[in-house]
Structures are given as C-alpha cells and as structure tokens.
Design an enzyme around this catalytic site. Structure first.
Site, mmCIF file in Angstrom:
data_model
loop_
_atom_site.group_PDB
_atom_site.id
_atom_site.type_symbol
_atom_site.label_atom_id
_atom_site.label_comp_id
_atom_site.label_asym_id
_atom_site.label_seq_id
_atom_site.Cartn_x
_atom_site.Cartn_y
_atom_site.Cartn_z
ATOM 1 N N TYR A 1 21.988 -35.971 -68.591
ATOM 2 C CA TYR A 1 22.925 -35.330 -69.510
ATOM 3 C C TYR A 1 24.157 -34.792 -68.786
ATOM 4 O O TYR A 1 25.231 -34.672 -69.378
ATOM 5 C CB TYR A 1 22.252 -34.183 -70.256
ATOM 6 N N ASP B 1 5.609 -41.642 -71.781
ATOM 7 C CA ASP B 1 5.185 -42.446 -72.928
ATOM 8 C C ASP B 1 3.792 -42.049 -73.391
ATOM 9 O O ASP B 1 3.515 -41.974 -74.597
ATOM 10 C CB ASP B 1 5.266 -43.941 -72.618
ATOM 11 N N LYS C 1 8.021 -39.818 -65.378
ATOM 12 C CA LYS C 1 7.832 -41.263 -65.243
ATOM 13 C C LYS C 1 7.780 -41.597 -63.755
ATOM 14 O O LYS C 1 8.564 -42.394 -63.233
ATOM 15 C CB LYS C 1 8.958 -42.031 -65.942
ATOM 16 N N ASP D 1 11.466 -32.536 -80.116
ATOM 17 C CA ASP D 1 11.768 -32.931 -81.489
ATOM 18 C C ASP D 1 10.581 -33.654 -82.117
ATOM 19 O O ASP D 1 10.272 -33.461 -83.300
ATOM 20 C CB ASP D 1 13.003 -33.833 -81.527
ATOM 21 N N ASP E 1 13.959 -33.155 -74.466
ATOM 22 C CA ASP E 1 14.712 -33.260 -75.710
ATOM 23 C C ASP E 1 13.941 -34.097 -76.729
ATOM 24 O O ASP E 1 13.766 -33.714 -77.892
ATOM 25 C CB ASP E 1 16.076 -33.882 -75.419
#
Length: 367
Positions: free
Chosen positions: A138, A217, A185, A245, A241
C-alpha cells in the site's frame, strides 16, 4: 477526563454515523463527568471539492494536536483520477504514524441468524485481527508505464515495522486466550518469510502465548469454516485488509464492525464500512460500528467502565430490535433513532420506555 477529539466525518454516510458516535460520547461525558470537545475537519471527496486536496493541512494540523481522531468514511467510488479521496486516508495514516489496525470480531447472540454462516459455526467466535497499517504494497514504490500496459506495486517490510505491531498483538493475546496466529504467504513471499523469522524470535519473550502459522489462503477458508479456533490474528497490510472485511460475514453485517488504528502517540477510531453514497442522508445507515469505535476510543484512554456502558447500550438496542434495516428489514428505526436510543440508554436506562413501533425517552439526547 478532558479529551479533544478531531471529528473527520468524510463522505457519504460518514457524517451521519459520526453524529451518532458523538451522541454516545456526549452521554458518557454527562454520566461520568468527562468533557469531550469535538472539532470537525474535512477529508476525502468533500475536502477535494472544497480545497482541491483530500487531506488539507488544516485537517492534518488538527489531528496532530488532538488526543484522538474519530473518523467516518471517504468516498471510494470516485473514478480513477490523479487526486482520489482514499489518498487522504493513506496520507493521514502515514502522517500520524498509525501502524496497527485492530479489528475485533464477535457476533451478537441476538443476531446469529443474520449471518449467512450456520449458527453452530459462529456461535462463540471471538477474535481480534491485528493488521499492519503503514507498510507493504500500500505504501511502497508504485510504477506504471505511460501507455497503461504495465504496473507494479512493490511490497517492502522492515524488521522494525514487524516488531512494533507484533508486540501489541502478543500483549493482547496474553490478556485473552493466549494464542496468536500469524497469517502470511511464507511459501512464496520473501516479506512473509521475514515476518515469520521476526515473530518467531519475538515469541520467545511471550512463552505463555501459543504461536501458530497459517497461509493467507488457508486463513481465508478457516475464518469461514471454523472461526472459533482463532484468538489473535496478526498479519500484514494487504492480507489484513482482505481478511477483516471477510470476517464481517460472521457478525452478519459490515455495519457492526469497529476498528482502532494506533501509533506511538496517535490514535484513530473508525467503522470498517465504506461511505455507502447510495444511502447518504436517507437515515438508513447503521451507526453501531461507529458507536462501538467510540467505545474503543474510551477503552484506549483507560475508561473501561464507560466503554462497557456503551457496549451495554448497543446490546440493549439489538436485544429490543432498535436497529436499522440492514439488521432487520422490517425495522421502523433509522440512523438517528438508533443513535438516540443508545445515547439515552447511557443517560438513564431507567428513564427510557420502549414499544415495538417507537422509542419513548424520558430525557432529551444531548447533541
């Protein structure tokens, strides 16, 4: 206690939900003899409209000189232009040094059937996501070519950035069920391998906390099929993020989830929902996430009894079905009515009368 609070309502439904959070804090101030002074400022699309930039210097100066920031939402539907509302939020996070976003996920007993997930899966779920907020893709170098056929977002993390949020997550786990899950990851990404190395080394200083690792994942799947296994989830910016959500489906509505963003000397509190421009000025926005964010603000300053009172008032509103239509499609209550009920419950729960089609109060809400 006296607190000066910057109120950055932003765009869309932001001003409406911030108003309800203010009502709750005003009520807390009356009951517990605190003074909360709010100063409003522009951010996002409204700031661009009035000043040409998403984070005016006046807003930034205010936030740098207040005890906390109460934030609403910015319009994320603006077309891809050089100046976008979300840039105001990102710039504010950097300027305030906000590096840890904390998002609690705990469904309300009276709303379990609202979730698309089965009751047996979500009942008893209670975890917190610690999302690193100031690093990763980001904020790192971004590139694109002039023809628009190539783009890249560099993902970078330093050991220091990982250490500071990890300490917060470990200390929180010590106060809870003493379990921390690092989501990454590490099978693919060098930054994730650095996260594992640093967090593993830090864990030696928290021998009472069980440290586990989970690929992003797999974490996305486990949050849905077995959310009760989690206590504290620690992860980097992008994964946090997305996963926070996703976790909103556990509560049944994104309008229920609050958050706190913390730095070494600054703190910002906001609902995780967006600006919902379609609902602007229609008295339909769910204010609970914003009100609970205000409760997190109180807790941050050690006002634990006051924070619990806000949670109690929210729970009573849900119990009596004084909620907006996203929680009950047959509800006759809107944003303002829910905020009034919660504030007046705080002021005097014994002087508040309720009927299924209306709320009768014995005193006026202070706003």
């Amino acid at each position: 206690m006296n607190l000066k609070i910057a109120a950055l309502a932003g765009d869309g439904i932001g001003p409406e939900v911030i108003t309800q959070a203010k009502k709750a804090l005003y009520a807390i101030g009356v009951v517990y003899d605190h003074e909360f002074v709010f100063e409003d400022a522009l951010i996002g699309a409204i700031a661009i409209e009035k000043t040409g930039i998403p984070l005016p210097q006046q807003t930034l100066n205010l936030c740098l000189n207040t005890d906390a920031v109460l934030f609403g939402a910015v319009d994320d539907t603006v077309p891809n232009t050089a100046v976008r509302p979300i840039q105001g939020v990102l710039n504010l996070r950097q300027a305030l040094g906000l590096y840890a976003n904390i998002r609690p996920v705990k469904p309300y007993a009276d709303l379990l059937d609202l979730s698309p997930l089965k009751r047996k899966i979500i009942e008893g779920a209670d975890f917190i996501i610690f999302r690193e907020l100031s690093g990763g893709s980001y904020f790192s170098e971004k590139k694109s070519n002039e023809t628009g056929t190539f783009a890249s977002d560099l993902c970078e993390y330093s050991e220091e950035e990982i250490i500071r949020i990890s300490h917060l997550a470990f200390r929180t786990a010590q106060k809870r069920k003493k379990k921390l899950t690092l989501v990454d990851k590490a099978n693919i990404l060098e930054t994730s391998r650095l996260w594992r190395k640093v967090v593993t080394e830090l864990s030696e200083g928290y021998p009472d906390v069980v440290l586990e690792f989970l690929l992003a994942d797999a974490a996305a799947m486990q949050i849905i099929i077995n959310p009760k296994q989690f206590d504290v989830i620690l992860t980097e910016n992008l994964f946090g993020d997305i996963l926070s959500d996703e976790a909103s489906v556990i509560t049944g509505a994104i309008g229920l989830l609050p958050s706190a963003s913390l730095g070494s000397s600054s703190a910002l509190f906001e609902p995780i929902h967006g600006s919902f421009p379609e609902g602007k000025n229609k008295n339909i926005a769910n204010p609970i996430a914003s009100i609970i964010s205000a409760a997190m603000l109180l807790e941050h300053f050690g006002l634990h009894a006051e924070s619990l009172k806000v949670y109690e008032a929210v729970q009573k509103a849900i119990e009596l079905n004084v909620v907006t239509a996203d929680l009950n499609p047959y509800s006759k209550f809107g944003t303002n009515e829910v905020g009034d009920f919660i504030a007046n419950y705080i002021l005097s729960k014994d002087d508040l009368y309720f009927k299924s089609d209306n709320v009768y109060i014995g005193q006026s809400t202070i706003v």
